[in-house]
Design a protein around this motif. Sequence first.
Motif, PDB file in Angstrom:
ATOM      1  N   ILE A 181      10.593   1.133 -30.641  1.00  0.00           N
ATOM      2  CA  ILE A 181       9.181   0.787 -30.732  1.00  0.00           C
ATOM      3  C   ILE A 181       9.085  -0.711 -30.507  1.00  0.00           C
ATOM      4  CG2 ILE A 181       7.124   0.697 -32.197  1.00  0.00           C
ATOM      5  CD1 ILE A 181       8.105   3.129 -33.667  1.00  0.00           C
ATOM      6  N   GLY A 182       8.137  -1.140 -29.699  1.00  0.00           N
ATOM      7  CA  GLY A 182       8.000  -2.545 -29.349  1.00  0.00           C
ATOM      8  C   GLY A 182       6.948  -3.257 -30.191  1.00  0.00           C
ATOM      9  N   PHE A 183       7.219  -4.523 -30.485  1.00  0.00           N
ATOM     10  CA  PHE A 183       6.304  -5.360 -31.250  1.00  0.00           C
ATOM     11  C   PHE A 183       6.186  -6.701 -30.535  1.00  0.00           C
ATOM     12  CE2 PHE A 183       8.452  -2.459 -34.067  1.00  0.00           C
ATOM     13  CZ  PHE A 183       7.491  -2.026 -34.967  1.00  0.00           C
ATOM     14  N   ASP A 184       5.033  -6.987 -29.958  1.00  0.00           N
ATOM     15  CA  ASP A 184       4.838  -8.293 -29.332  1.00  0.00           C
ATOM     16  C   ASP A 184       4.527  -9.329 -30.411  1.00  0.00           C
ATOM     17  OD1 ASP A 184       5.423  -7.655 -26.758  1.00  0.00           O
ATOM     18  OD2 ASP A 184       3.356  -7.585 -26.040  1.00  0.00           O
ATOM     19  N   PRO A 185       5.212 -10.470 -30.397  1.00  0.00           N
ATOM     20  CA  PRO A 185       5.088 -11.467 -31.473  1.00  0.00           C
ATOM     21  C   PRO A 185       3.863 -12.354 -31.302  1.00  0.00           C
ATOM     22  CG  PRO A 185       6.693 -12.205 -29.874  1.00  0.00           C
ATOM     23  CD  PRO A 185       6.228 -10.857 -29.396  1.00  0.00           C
ATOM     24  N   THR A 186       2.675 -11.772 -31.476  1.00  0.00           N
ATOM     25  CA  THR A 186       1.435 -12.526 -31.269  1.00  0.00           C
ATOM     26  C   THR A 186       1.025 -13.335 -32.494  1.00  0.00           C
ATOM     27  OG1 THR A 186       0.210 -10.531 -31.871  1.00  0.00           O
ATOM     28  CG2 THR A 186       0.561 -10.928 -29.529  1.00  0.00           C
ATOM     29  N   ALA A 187       1.743 -13.175 -33.613  1.00  0.00           N
ATOM     30  CA  ALA A 187       1.487 -13.952 -34.833  1.00  0.00           C
ATOM     31  C   ALA A 187       2.804 -14.093 -35.579  1.00  0.00           C
ATOM     32  CB  ALA A 187       0.438 -13.252 -35.701  1.00  0.00           C
ATOM     33  N   ASP A 188       2.795 -14.878 -36.656  1.00  0.00           N
ATOM     34  CA  ASP A 188       4.033 -15.073 -37.415  1.00  0.00           C
ATOM     35  C   ASP A 188       4.151 -14.108 -38.586  1.00  0.00           C
ATOM     36  OD1 ASP A 188       2.097 -16.135 -39.024  1.00  0.00           O
ATOM     37  OD2 ASP A 188       3.061 -18.083 -39.300  1.00  0.00           O
ATOM     38  N   SER A 189       3.387 -13.020 -38.529  1.00  0.00           N
ATOM     39  CA  SER A 189       3.506 -11.961 -39.523  1.00  0.00           C
ATOM     40  C   SER A 189       3.048 -10.653 -38.903  1.00  0.00           C
ATOM     41  CB  SER A 189       2.643 -12.267 -40.757  1.00  0.00           C
ATOM     42  OG  SER A 189       2.632 -11.168 -41.651  1.00  0.00           O
ATOM     43  N   LEU A 190       3.684  -9.565 -39.314  1.00  0.00           N
ATOM     44  CA  LEU A 190       3.173  -8.241 -38.999  1.00  0.00           C
ATOM     45  C   LEU A 190       1.944  -7.983 -39.871  1.00  0.00           C
ATOM     46  CD1 LEU A 190       6.643  -6.484 -39.091  1.00  0.00           C
ATOM     47  CD2 LEU A 190       5.286  -6.837 -37.028  1.00  0.00           C
ATOM     48  N   HIS A 191       1.067  -7.084 -39.417  1.00  0.00           N
ATOM     49  CA  HIS A 191      -0.081  -6.718 -40.232  1.00  0.00           C
ATOM     50  C   HIS A 191      -0.125  -5.207 -40.386  1.00  0.00           C
ATOM     51  CE1 HIS A 191      -2.172  -5.476 -36.576  1.00  0.00           C
ATOM     52  NE2 HIS A 191      -2.012  -6.676 -36.059  1.00  0.00           N
ATOM     53  N   VAL A 192      -1.120  -4.706 -41.087  1.00  0.00           N
ATOM     54  CA  VAL A 192      -1.109  -3.282 -41.391  1.00  0.00           C
ATOM     55  C   VAL A 192      -1.354  -2.421 -40.154  1.00  0.00           C
ATOM     56  CG1 VAL A 192      -1.763  -3.611 -43.794  1.00  0.00           C
ATOM     57  CG2 VAL A 192      -3.536  -3.192 -42.091  1.00  0.00           C
ATOM     58  N   GLY A 193      -1.784  -3.022 -39.058  1.00  0.00           N
ATOM     59  CA  GLY A 193      -1.848  -2.281 -37.799  1.00  0.00           C
ATOM     60  C   GLY A 193      -0.476  -1.875 -37.302  1.00  0.00           C
ATOM     61  N   HIS A 194       0.576  -2.604 -37.741  1.00  0.00           N
ATOM     62  CA  HIS A 194       1.955  -2.249 -37.404  1.00  0.00           C
ATOM     63  C   HIS A 194       2.556  -1.272 -38.409  1.00  0.00           C
ATOM     64  CE1 HIS A 194       1.673  -6.499 -35.718  1.00  0.00           C
ATOM     65  NE2 HIS A 194       1.984  -5.789 -34.659  1.00  0.00           N
ATOM     66  N   PHE A 195       1.822  -1.027 -39.471  1.00  0.00           N
ATOM     67  CA  PHE A 195       2.385  -0.337 -40.631  1.00  0.00           C
ATOM     68  C   PHE A 195       2.855   1.070 -40.289  1.00  0.00           C
ATOM     69  CE2 PHE A 195       1.936   1.157 -45.132  1.00  0.00           C
ATOM     70  CZ  PHE A 195       2.842   0.258 -45.659  1.00  0.00           C
ATOM     71  N   MET A 196       2.056   1.793 -39.508  1.00  0.00           N
ATOM     72  CA  MET A 196       2.404   3.156 -39.170  1.00  0.00           C
ATOM     73  C   MET A 196       3.707   3.217 -38.385  1.00  0.00           C
ATOM     74  SD  MET A 196       0.063   6.035 -37.320  1.00  0.00           S
ATOM     75  CE  MET A 196      -1.311   5.670 -38.399  1.00  0.00           C
TER      76      MET A 196
END
Length: 406
Positions: free
Chosen positions: A35-50
């Motif tokens: 699963i890919g995560f683009d680093p658009t901020a310095d923290s994950l948020h609950v939109g990534h939670f699932m």
Amino acid sequence: MGIYEELKARGLIAQVTDEEEIRELLNNGKAVFYIGFDPTADSLHVGHFMALCLMKRLQMAGNKPIALIGGGTGMIGDPSGRSDLRQMMTTETICHNCDAFKKQMERFIEFGEGKAMMVNNADWLMKLNYVDMLREVGCCFSVNNMLRAECYKQRMEKGLSFLEFNYMIMQSYDFYHMFQAFGCNMQFGGDDQWSNMLGGTDLIRRKLGKDAYAMTITLLMNAEGKKMGKTASGAVWLDPNKTSPFDFYQYWRNVGDADVLKCIRMLTFLPLEEIDAMDKWEGSQLNRAKEILAYELTKLVHGEDEAEKAQETARALFSGTGDAENMPATVLSEDRFENGKIGVLNLLTACGLCASNGEARRLVQQGGVMVSDKKAEVTDVYDREDFSGEGVVIKKGKKIFHRAQI
């Protein structure tokens, strides 16, 4: 029930390319998925939670996750779900964000030899020669088909840059590279990524033959997951310095009645039998369901101690018996005071409860602010001494509590 059947029962699977093959891989612990995560901020948020919960579930079932950090694709920006061009980030910012992501992911996923991997697509994308890339990969993509993809169609009216047009090719190349380098045979993503994911599967089969083993599967992450990451005041972050454990708890405690059981089913690790029994709950029982949701997710992200504190604080505050010890707080610096005083509008913005004085003024005029149990007026001014000790308790609306102190 196998893990694939459990994912379906929890409402997580939206589309698949080959259900029988995917079921076989997942249920027998043979999937190497990313699963890919683009680093658009310095923290994950609950939109990534699932996505994080999904990776945890599949690893517990014996499958191997690859967390792909988009250090390379982040240089371009995903046009999906966007009405305009993303802000360009510096290489230093992207590297910093990638490091922050890994620390947070380690709460969900077990990394190490023979376990989960974390890779950064900058390691291969940044080394590619542009002409070689066009010759090797570009020839496999139809521009006509790409323009029919939802991620591009919605941008055509306002304008789609050639920079963003390359995103699908780069994401597809990620799967192609990881298939060969790491044996990655499956990719997961939100339903807004379906076209990009199919591009990766098709590229593998075109370049390596029809027998090449590559699967795609999407989740209800765009409609049901990504929207979870936003509130009226911005994102709900997993970093406790950006969103306190209490605010994180309160976010889930305040979900709508229609969504609470859906969230429990998709995001918690409670047994399905226990969740099914909640389907009959109504009225005040739904408040209990919201407490369960908030507690379970806060424990997952911030640990059991913080979840206990958040729950105790929330219950005490709403019953009117609690103190402000575990409440989110802002320490006001001396320069916030003018002649030892601060107005209510400046107080609200200083505490991050409003983005501007204009927003604060509207909120106060609508009767939406209490300061020290007294309804605030636009002209209210507070002395510096009021903020000594435990400080002043601010109530925004019916559900947001905040403490301000010097």
